[in-house]
Design a protein around this motif. Structure first.
Motif, PDB file in Angstrom:
ATOM      1  N   ARG A 185      -0.137  -3.697 -10.243  1.00 45.46           N
ATOM      2  CA  ARG A 185       0.366  -2.479 -10.902  1.00 45.46           C
ATOM      3  C   ARG A 185       1.641  -1.981 -10.226  1.00 45.46           C
ATOM      4  O   ARG A 185       2.593  -1.574 -10.912  1.00 45.46           O
ATOM      5  CB  ARG A 185      -0.721  -1.396 -10.886  1.00 45.46           C
ATOM      6  N   VAL A 186       1.669  -2.007  -8.899  1.00 44.65           N
ATOM      7  CA  VAL A 186       2.877  -1.586  -8.191  1.00 44.65           C
ATOM      8  C   VAL A 186       4.037  -2.513  -8.533  1.00 44.65           C
ATOM      9  O   VAL A 186       5.162  -2.055  -8.800  1.00 44.65           O
ATOM     10  CB  VAL A 186       2.630  -1.558  -6.666  1.00 44.65           C
ATOM     11  N   GLU A 239      -4.195  -3.550  -7.590  1.00 49.85           N
ATOM     12  CA  GLU A 239      -3.265  -2.472  -7.226  1.00 49.85           C
ATOM     13  C   GLU A 239      -1.869  -3.030  -6.954  1.00 49.85           C
ATOM     14  O   GLU A 239      -0.856  -2.439  -7.368  1.00 49.85           O
ATOM     15  CB  GLU A 239      -3.783  -1.730  -5.993  1.00 49.85           C
ATOM     16  N   GLU A 250      -8.492  -0.186   0.378  1.00 45.19           N
ATOM     17  CA  GLU A 250      -8.678  -0.159  -1.079  1.00 45.19           C
ATOM     18  C   GLU A 250      -7.545  -0.839  -1.836  1.00 45.19           C
ATOM     19  O   GLU A 250      -7.626  -0.994  -3.061  1.00 45.19           O
ATOM     20  CB  GLU A 250      -8.804   1.295  -1.553  1.00 45.19           C
ATOM     21  N   PHE A 251      -6.508  -1.233  -1.135  1.00 41.44           N
ATOM     22  CA  PHE A 251      -5.361  -1.854  -1.789  1.00 41.44           C
ATOM     23  C   PHE A 251      -5.617  -3.351  -1.931  1.00 41.44           C
ATOM     24  O   PHE A 251      -5.628  -4.094  -0.951  1.00 41.44           O
ATOM     25  CB  PHE A 251      -4.085  -1.613  -0.971  1.00 41.44           C
ATOM     26  N   ALA A 290       0.181   3.989 -11.147  1.00 41.37           N
ATOM     27  CA  ALA A 290       0.054   2.982 -10.087  1.00 41.37           C
ATOM     28  C   ALA A 290      -0.137   3.597  -8.709  1.00 41.37           C
ATOM     29  O   ALA A 290      -0.416   2.863  -7.752  1.00 41.37           O
ATOM     30  CB  ALA A 290       1.298   2.088 -10.084  1.00 41.37           C
ATOM     31  N   TRP A 344       0.842  -1.199   0.000  1.00 46.67           N
ATOM     32  CA  TRP A 344       0.000   0.000   0.000  1.00 46.67           C
ATOM     33  C   TRP A 344       0.880   1.253   0.000  1.00 46.67           C
ATOM     34  O   TRP A 344       0.699   2.165  -0.797  1.00 46.67           O
ATOM     35  CB  TRP A 344      -0.905  -0.029   1.234  1.00 46.67           C
ATOM     36  N   ALA A 347      -0.258   3.817  -2.992  1.00 50.58           N
ATOM     37  CA  ALA A 347      -1.007   3.195  -4.087  1.00 50.58           C
ATOM     38  C   ALA A 347      -2.490   3.546  -4.081  1.00 50.58           C
ATOM     39  O   ALA A 347      -3.093   3.697  -5.153  1.00 50.58           O
ATOM     40  CB  ALA A 347      -0.833   1.676  -4.019  1.00 50.58           C
ATOM     41  N   THR A 348      -3.113   3.638  -2.907  1.00 50.13           N
ATOM     42  CA  THR A 348      -4.540   3.940  -2.794  1.00 50.13           C
ATOM     43  C   THR A 348      -4.754   4.856  -1.599  1.00 50.13           C
ATOM     44  O   THR A 348      -3.942   4.883  -0.674  1.00 50.13           O
ATOM     45  CB  THR A 348      -5.375   2.658  -2.604  1.00 50.13           C
TER      46      THR A 348
END
Length: 275
Positions: A227-228, A224, A219-220, A197, A174, A213-214
């Motif tokens: 993408r990270v 996600e 929400e992670f 990302a 995150w 990230a979020t």
């Protein structure tokens, strides 16, 4: 700064209780069922050469006064005894470890902090304030599974799980704090922002990059994390992280698989084009 901010803002209700309770109520060597214990410890060598002192403002001040000499280990710990007066699962701490020329800072936060939006904002604010001053080599937030080892290191079996480095990413999630060198290898601020990302990309004042990230930890999820992973692939350590391990059960039961709660992609970063 780390000890003060974490102790004051990230230990939730137990931290507030310890800061206001008389020493007799939090005696470190007391083992009353369901009783609280809080201690302050500074160790100059790996062995426990000094006794743990029951928490007080004076004991904490003495610890803070010794940090400039970089002791081997220093910590403030809060424990809730179980029904038999033994250490329960509630174990909170703020700590540092100094070894091989590196200083590692870590804290176990209270669930009420980690699971609420307000607590997560406090968590990010504390980490950000310290990261701004420290030119960090790495930083992340994760669920504890195997001691304090960052999940990526643990799942890659990287020796003892504590690989200090400014050459590869130690962990991601995150929040990912990157060493300055690694962020520059990825193209710096423009490329990291353009990757899509992260909702927040910032160059830290003393060096390094802050990648969120979020907006909230809740929400992670796996998209996600994927993408990270793809953005960081060029600076990730090689290999495929294991996602399960065999935990041997008692009474002759067959081994059962156990899956990490941390979202670490089970792919070799070398698969990503250009790595």
């Amino acid at each position: 700064m780390w000890f003060r901010l974490c102790f004051e803002r990230l230990l939730g209700t137990p931290g507030r209780h310890v800061r206001t309770a008389p020493p007799a109520e939090i005696e470190w060597d007391a083992y009353e069922p369901f009783g609280w214990r809080a201690g302050v410890s500074v160790q100059q060598i790996l062995e426990l050469d000094e006794p743990v002192e029951t928490y007080s403002e004076e004991a904490l001040a003495r610890l803070l006064g010794r940090l400039a000499d970089l002791p081997r280990i220093a910590s403030v710990e809060i424990i809730l005894n179980d029904e038999q007066g033994r250490r329960s699962l509630l174990d909170l701490s703020v700590a540092m470890e100094h070894r091989d020329g590196w200083v590692e800072l870590f804290t176990e936060v209270e669930d009420e902090v980690a699971s609420s939006a307000a607590g997560q904002r406090d968590l990010l604010a504390v980490l950000h304030e310290v990261a701004q001053r420290s030119n960090p080599s790495s930083g992340s937030i994760y669920l504890l599974e195997e001691g304090y080892a960052p999940p990526l290191e643990h799942l890659l079996n990287r020796t003892d799980g504590r690989q200090m480095s400014r050459q590869v990413v130690r962990d991601y999630g995150w929040l990912t704090v990157l060493a300055e060198e690694l962020g520059e290898r990825l193209g710096g601020l423009p490329a990291l922002r353009a990757s899509g990302a992260f909702v927040q990309v910032e160059r830290l004042a003393a060096g390094g990059f802050w990648l969120l990230a979020t907006p909230t930890w809740d929400e992670f999820g796996w998209p996600e994390a994927q993408r990270v992973f793809e953005v960081l692939a060029p600076v990730l350590p090689p290999g495929v992280p294991r996602t399960t391990r065999q935990r041997i059960m008692v009474l002759g039961e067959a081994p059962r698989p156990w899956t990490s709660r941390n979202l670490i992609v089970s792919r070799d970063p070398a698969e990503i084009a250009g790595v």
